[in-house]
Motif scaffolding. Structure first.
Motif, PDB file in Angstrom:
ATOM      1  N   ALA A 144       0.668  -1.181  -0.087  1.00  0.00           N
ATOM      2  CA  ALA A 144       0.050   0.000  -0.004  1.00  0.00           C
ATOM      3  C   ALA A 144       0.629   1.300  -0.046  1.00  0.00           C
ATOM      4  O   ALA A 144       0.493   2.221  -0.369  1.00  0.00           O
ATOM      5  CB  ALA A 144      -0.870  -0.218   1.177  1.00  0.00           C
ATOM      6  N   TYR A 163      -1.226  -5.919  -1.103  1.00  0.00           N
ATOM      7  CA  TYR A 163      -0.864  -6.884   0.041  1.00  0.00           C
ATOM      8  C   TYR A 163      -1.463  -6.302   1.308  1.00  0.00           C
ATOM      9  O   TYR A 163      -1.347  -5.412   1.771  1.00  0.00           O
ATOM     10  CB  TYR A 163       0.683  -7.025   0.153  1.00  0.00           C
ATOM     11  N   THR A 164      -2.450  -7.363   1.911  1.00  0.00           N
ATOM     12  CA  THR A 164      -3.338  -6.694   2.977  1.00  0.00           C
ATOM     13  C   THR A 164      -3.153  -7.417   4.114  1.00  0.00           C
ATOM     14  O   THR A 164      -3.601  -7.131   5.372  1.00  0.00           O
ATOM     15  CB  THR A 164      -4.779  -7.061   2.676  1.00  0.00           C
ATOM     16  N   TYR A 167      -2.778  -4.608   6.813  1.00  0.00           N
ATOM     17  CA  TYR A 167      -4.315  -4.289   7.137  1.00  0.00           C
ATOM     18  C   TYR A 167      -5.034  -5.185   8.193  1.00  0.00           C
ATOM     19  O   TYR A 167      -5.581  -4.839   9.261  1.00  0.00           O
ATOM     20  CB  TYR A 167      -5.282  -4.196   6.113  1.00  0.00           C
ATOM     21  N   TYR A 183      -4.868   2.176   2.716  1.00  0.00           N
ATOM     22  CA  TYR A 183      -5.267   1.424   1.411  1.00  0.00           C
ATOM     23  C   TYR A 183      -6.328   2.090   0.834  1.00  0.00           C
ATOM     24  O   TYR A 183      -6.001   1.907  -0.482  1.00  0.00           O
ATOM     25  CB  TYR A 183      -5.626   0.125   2.094  1.00  0.00           C
ATOM     26  N   ALA A 199      -6.996  -7.504  -4.329  1.00  0.00           N
ATOM     27  CA  ALA A 199      -6.605  -7.349  -2.823  1.00  0.00           C
ATOM     28  C   ALA A 199      -6.349  -8.896  -2.156  1.00  0.00           C
ATOM     29  O   ALA A 199      -7.261  -9.571  -2.406  1.00  0.00           O
ATOM     30  CB  ALA A 199      -7.127  -6.359  -1.824  1.00  0.00           C
ATOM     31  N   LEU A 203      -7.085 -11.589   4.510  1.00  0.00           N
ATOM     32  CA  LEU A 203      -8.341 -11.173   4.694  1.00  0.00           C
ATOM     33  C   LEU A 203      -9.515 -12.277   5.253  1.00  0.00           C
ATOM     34  O   LEU A 203      -9.275 -13.543   4.989  1.00  0.00           O
ATOM     35  CB  LEU A 203      -9.053 -10.715   3.024  1.00  0.00           C
ATOM     36  N   PHE A 211     -12.904  -3.539   4.869  1.00  0.00           N
ATOM     37  CA  PHE A 211     -11.839  -3.340   4.040  1.00  0.00           C
ATOM     38  C   PHE A 211     -12.688  -3.017   2.584  1.00  0.00           C
ATOM     39  O   PHE A 211     -12.553  -1.751   1.893  1.00  0.00           O
ATOM     40  CB  PHE A 211     -11.276  -4.510   3.689  1.00  0.00           C
ATOM     41  N   VAL A 221     -11.082 -10.056  -4.624  1.00  0.00           N
ATOM     42  CA  VAL A 221     -10.269 -10.296  -3.473  1.00  0.00           C
ATOM     43  C   VAL A 221      -9.662 -12.022  -3.543  1.00  0.00           C
ATOM     44  O   VAL A 221     -10.836 -12.734  -4.093  1.00  0.00           O
ATOM     45  CB  VAL A 221     -10.987 -10.181  -2.040  1.00  0.00           C
TER      46      VAL A 221
END
Length: 251
Positions: A144, A163-164, A167, A183, A199, A203, A211, A221
């Protein structure tokens, strides 16, 4: 609606831990698609610790048969070796709808950072061109914080995958608002560069709604680890349907 692509790597981890054919990766993927998932993701690695080359081919047949998206992830710079023909060669054999390029090393347990586009851009350019000549949409794994989404667009990428992991780590803590803002800003900057937004990483049903509601223009996703873990408790079909409900409600 944001599309859900289910990463079935963890099914292969369970199979490989025992040997043999069970649980069956293709059967699991078919169950996900029957429940409404929009596509299937796999990330084969050179050491074949989970998804193997034969799985890539078999899932390619399934996704073609079902007319759904196949997202193949991997490091295009990792050399071919016995049992692993290389990422580009796998894409050549199965022609996935999307090829997601990820800068992970052989020894990494999981992907944990995106490309440095200024450093890696020129090396990526011919690979992106080759993949697009095969009919693949090309997505590049990105942090991000990257300030170089315009470089990703210049080398020919169609999308980035944010790349989450950071988050997910911040979710539910006092730093969540700042993480969400980072993000959202990244998505806006990438969109301004002409890139689509995907994303993935860590998650889950807990953190997904915030998100996709707060980060604009997320097209897809890719979810695997949390989804398969949740499915141990509530079943794969029910888990997929819960994710789809979250995505529908968060439009």
């Amino acid at each position: 609606m944001t599309f859900l692509s289910v990463n079935v790597n963890k099914i292969a981890v369970l199979r490989n831990s025992r040997g043999g054919l069970e649980p069956d990766v293709v059967h699991a993927a078919r169950t996900c698609l029957d429940a409404g998932a929009h596509g299937i993701t796999v990330h084969p690695r050179p050491d074949a610790r989970h998804i193997r080359s034969d799985d890539v081919l078999a899932l390619g047949e399934l996704t073609r048969e079902r007319g759904v998206e196949y997202n193949l992830e991997g490091n295009p710079f990792a050399p071919a070796r016995q049992g692993y023909p290389g990422f580009i060669e796998l894409c050549r054999r199965v022609r996935p709808a999307q090829a997601t390029l990820v800068p992970d090393s052989d020894g990494q347990i999981t992907s944990d950072h995106g490309f440095d586009f200024r450093r890696d851009g020129e090396a990526l350019r011919p690979l992106v061109a080759e993949l697009k000549s095969l009919g693949c949409r090309v997505s590049l794994f990105a942090d991000a914080e990257s300030g170089d989404f315009n470089v990703a667009a210049e080398v020919g990428a169609d999308r980035i995958e944010l790349y989450t992991g950071p988050y997910a780590e911040a979710y539910g803590t006092p730093s969540q608002p700042q993480a969400v803002a980072r993000y959202a800003d990244a998505a806006r900057r990438a969109s301004a560069a002409g890139l689509g937004i995907n994303a993935g990483h860590d998650l889950s049903q807990d953190n997904l709604a915030v998100f996709v509601r707060e980060v604009p223009s997320v097209l897809e996703v890719s979810i695997g680890h949390a989804l398969i873990g949740e499915a141990l408790y509530e079943g794969l079909d029910a888990t997929i349907r819960h994710y789809l409900q979250i995505l529908t409600a968060s439009r």
